[in-house]
Motif scaffolding. Structure first.
Motif: not given
Length: 286
Positions: A123-139
């Motif tokens: 929350h608060g617009g805090r996206t980690g630099d290793r989050f990835g792109h778009g909706i995020g990584r998926m299993r």
């Protein structure tokens, strides 16, 4: 194939606090409708569930959370972090260790950890630099679930009403603290007796019960009975109140009783030994 006498579904919650209105537990026997299991207090705590689980005997227990994180896409849970675990059990231990001083099996300490936080969208617009792109990584199973009409979100995304990351991380603490007393499929082999836990989607159970997509949040007795009838169950005993957590748990327990006899669901073709150790699988998807 293992036969169970009882079937349970737990609608889980990752919210902050000692007692969780979002946790609901339902159990059904081999014949008869599911019944709601009451907590000792007004609401369940995560610790109460932790103590309840090993006492359930010959019971198949479904949990609506992700038991692991994406691994296959990057060959690691946390690529670039020296503490990235090699398998799911070590992941559970890492989450529990870093959040060990947080009460109520909370996991905020983990997602705020200087290294771990780099992989999450918070929350608060805090996206980690290793989050990835778009909706995020998926299993692997989460990507496959989309073809079955289920739309899971990335467990690395902790923002939005549909996020499951917080619930999944608190569940990892529970899984670690169980210490193997309740096996978890497919990380563990199916035991000959005693309780067994599986991950499931209550939304998948709702689809099987004839609940249209987009209207799966049932909050009244009539709608619940209609869903149970579609699964071959008689009407349930009237409850003092209804909410979507309660109905999700009850439909999930009834569906699990029916799905448990499907041999193919225990042997998904895409479930490799490596996946079984790292990402796991969602029961009900083959």
């Amino acid at each position: 194939m293992r036969h169970f006498e009882r079937f349970a579904c737990i609608d889980w919650s990752g919210a902050t606090g000692a007692f969780q209105p979002g946790i609901a537990v339902a159990v059904c026997e081999r014949g008869g409708p599911p019944a709601l299991v009451q907590s000792q207090g007004q609401h369940w705590s995560r610790e109460e569930v932790l103590h309840w689980l090993p006492e359930q005997g010959d019971c198949l227990i479904g949990f609506d959370f992700s038991a692991s994180l994406p691994f296959v896409d990057a060959h690691a849970f946390f690529p670039g972090w020296s503490e990235s675990p090699p398998d799911a059990r070590t992941l559970w231990a890492l989450v529990d260790r870093i959040a060990s001083d947080e009460p109520n099996l909370g996991a905020n300490r983990f997602v705020d950890h200087p290294e771990a936080s780099r992989y999450f969208r918070r929350h608060g617009g805090r996206t980690g630099d290793r989050f990835g792109h778009g909706i995020g990584r998926m299993r692997v199973i989460e990507s496959a679930a989309r073809t079955a009409g289920v739309t899971p979100t990335s467990s690395f995304n902790l923002v939005g009403a549909s996020q499951v990351g917080k619930a999944s991380l608190t569940a990892m603490r529970l899984l670690h603290q169980l210490g193997g007393r309740v096996p978890v499929w497919p990380f563990d082999p199916v035991p000959e007796s005693g309780p067994l836990m599986v991950e499931l989607y209550t939304s998948l159970a709702a689809r099987a019960a004839g609940v249209p997509k987009g209207r799966s949040k049932l909050r009244d007795a009539q709608s619940l009975d209609a869903a149970l009838a579609a699964l071959g169950d008689p009407p349930h005993a009237a409850l003092a109140r209804y909410d979507d957590h309660i109905t999700d748990a009850m439909i999930g327990a009834a569906w699990l009783r029916r799905a448990a006899g499907n041999e193919a669901l225990w042997h998904p073709t895409a479930l490799t030994p490596s996946l079984a150790r790292t990402e796991g699988w969602t029961f009900g998807l083959s």
